[in-house]
Scaffold this active site. Structure first.
Site, mmCIF file in Angstrom:
data_model
loop_
_atom_site.group_PDB
_atom_site.id
_atom_site.type_symbol
_atom_site.label_atom_id
_atom_site.label_comp_id
_atom_site.label_asym_id
_atom_site.label_seq_id
_atom_site.Cartn_x
_atom_site.Cartn_y
_atom_site.Cartn_z
ATOM 1 N N HIS A 1 0.813 -1.219 0.000
ATOM 2 C CA HIS A 1 0.000 0.000 0.000
ATOM 3 C C HIS A 1 0.847 1.269 0.000
ATOM 4 O O HIS A 1 0.346 2.357 -0.273
ATOM 5 C CB HIS A 1 -0.944 0.000 1.212
ATOM 6 C CG HIS A 1 -2.277 0.631 0.938
ATOM 7 N ND1 HIS A 1 -2.419 1.783 0.195
ATOM 8 C CD2 HIS A 1 -3.543 0.273 1.287
ATOM 9 C CE1 HIS A 1 -3.698 2.103 0.124
ATOM 10 N NE2 HIS A 1 -4.398 1.196 0.773
ATOM 11 N N ARG A 2 2.126 1.158 0.297
ATOM 12 C CA ARG A 2 2.989 2.336 0.229
ATOM 13 C C ARG A 2 3.208 2.778 -1.210
ATOM 14 O O ARG A 2 3.505 3.953 -1.471
ATOM 15 C CB ARG A 2 4.341 2.031 0.884
ATOM 16 C CG ARG A 2 4.270 1.690 2.359
ATOM 17 C CD ARG A 2 5.621 1.246 2.884
ATOM 18 N NE ARG A 2 6.132 0.071 2.169
ATOM 19 C CZ ARG A 2 7.298 -0.517 2.433
ATOM 20 N NH1 ARG A 2 8.077 -0.024 3.384
ATOM 21 N NH2 ARG A 2 7.687 -1.575 1.742
#
Length: 452
Positions: A425-426
């Site tokens: 998700h980064r």
């Protein structure tokens, strides 16, 4: 002066490695770039070349032994230098001959380091020492004929283990080159059992006026000598998998997307290719090609998180999970998005064969932004894979099987494959991951475009 060759950090993230084989013999002359050893890491075997020139004076680590990165493994002597002088010089260079005392050079020589009580009065030099009680150690103890001026040679890991176990290296005779104390010498040494301390009786331990609790029968099957289980030491590969995947799930914010994809057109195309050209192209080859094509269509997903920055790539380098004896490796195929399906199939087979033979090179395992793990051949319908750092995504592919689907408002039978995307998700947000999944689905359900 002698040159000390140390175990190199041949693979990113490796903390230790094992010598698979020496490619030189004692007395051989080596030059810079000359191969001297095959080094086995947790995931690959790497040919290590000399970074200095000289004559092989001695091997400090036996074949098959696992040692930490940076541990001295080989001594190179200068022209005209004797083996003994080279070994002594190497010991001085590595700091393994400690000058803490006049007669020994081990870290366990002092009472503070070894845990032994300090004598209240040192004996006079002329006084004979009282004979010590015979130790249960089967190894010979006392001064070794290979000692040089009372010095003891031991690797850093041996000295650390000796401190942890409270052992005095001054009482050991090394079995390594030049009397060197190696790890197997410590492992063969049986430590004295701790004296048994009698447990207080229930009557004396209980407070006055309180009756002791009734004795509880002990299950004989729950003793320390039970044979109902076996402890199997973890291999280097298994430890590496445990370390890296624990790092993955604890440091990467991961989320999953699931899609059911019809693969009837892909299976038909695969059959026609095999019939007309004889090429062996698997379903997984098409899947990997579709992953590369989707990364080309959605370039923002072709990236990794790197120290607070996002690194985007121009080509799709994709890791393919391969099951090998004792674990799993993920060699990387380069430029999948630009590679014909037939060439991709050949490259994937070559990597898988080298992986199972233990012949992967260091660069086979480096790079890439994405990986594919396929368990469909085992009949697994659906599963979730863990990201292999530093990749930002991994696609878990299940088995293709006939299922009921709705086509134009009516029930029909189609061959359906469930895939699960795990994303970092980064780097990849939910909407971007969904966009990538849609592109991947389009390529799989309409596979003719993958041949262009």
């Amino acid at each position: 002066m002698a040159t000390v060759v140390r175990m190199p950090a041949v693979l990113a993230g490796s903390t230790e490695a094992a010598l698979q084989s020496w490619l030189v013999e004692e007395g051989a002359q080596v030059s810079v770039g000359h191969p001297i050893a095959d080094i086995e890491t947790e995931k690959a075997v790497v040919e290590y070349a000399a970074e200095a020139e000289g004559t092989v004076a001695g091997f400090l680590v036996p074949v098959g032994e696992n040692v930490a990165v940076g541990t001295p493994i080989l001594v190179l002597a200068d022209p005209g230098e004797s083996v003994e002088a080279a070994v002594l010089a190497a010991a001085d260079l590595t700091g393994e001959a400690d000058a803490a005392g006049p007669s020994t050079a081990t870290d366990a020589a002092s009472p503070e380091q070894s845990g032994a009580p300090e004598p209240s009065e040192a004996p006079e030099p002329s006084e004979p020492r009282a004979p010590a009680e015979p130790a249960p150690d089967p190894l010979p103890t006392g001064p070794s004929p290979d000692d040089h001026g009372g010095r003891r040679f031991a690797s850093p890991i041996v000295r650390r283990l000796a401190r942890e176990r409270g052992l005095d290296l001054g009482l050991l005779r090394g079995t390594g080159p030049g009397g060197r104390i190696v790890r197997r010498d410590l492992d063969a040494l049986r430590e004295d059992p701790a004296p048994e301390v009698p447990a207080p009786s229930a009557a004396s331990a209980a407070p006055a006026g309180v009756a002791p609790a009734p004795a509880v029968p002990v299950d004989a099957g729950a003793t320390a000598t039970s044979t109902d289980f076996v402890d199997v030491p973890a291999t280097g590969m298994r430890r590496a998998i445990a370390r890296r995947l624990t790092e993955s799930v604890t440091t990467i914010p991961q989320f999953q997307l699931v899609a059911d994809i019809r693969v009837d057109a892909l299976l038909e195309l695969r059959g026609r290719i095999a019939e007309q050209t004889g090429a062996k192209v698997s379903v997984n080859d098409f899947v990997v090609k579709a992953v590369g094509a989707a990364l080309r269509d959605v370039p923002d997903a072709n990236a990794i998180w790197l120290d607070g920055t996002i690194r985007r790539f121009e080509r799709a380098d994709i890791g393919i999970a391969v099951a090998v004896e004792g674990g799993l490796v993920t060699p990387v195929v380069r430029g999948v998005d630009r590679m014909p399906v037939g060439a991709l199939a050949e490259a994937g087979r070559a990597l898988a064969e080298r992986a199972r033979a233990g012949g992967l090179r260091q660069d086979d395992l480096e790079g890439g932004s994405f990986a594919v793990s396929n368990l469909g051949m085992f009949g697994t319908r659906e599963f979730t894979a863990i990201i292999n750092p530093p990749h930002s995504g991994i696609l878990a592919v299940g088995a293709a099987a006939p299922r009921a689907v709705v086509v134009d408002g009516a029930l029909a039978i189609a061959t359906v494959m469930t895939v699960t995307l795990t994303a970092d998700h980064r780097v990849v947000d939910g909407a971007l991951a969904a966009q990538w999944m849609a592109a991947f689905t389009e390529h799989v359900e309409h596979p003719l475009g993958l041949l262009l």
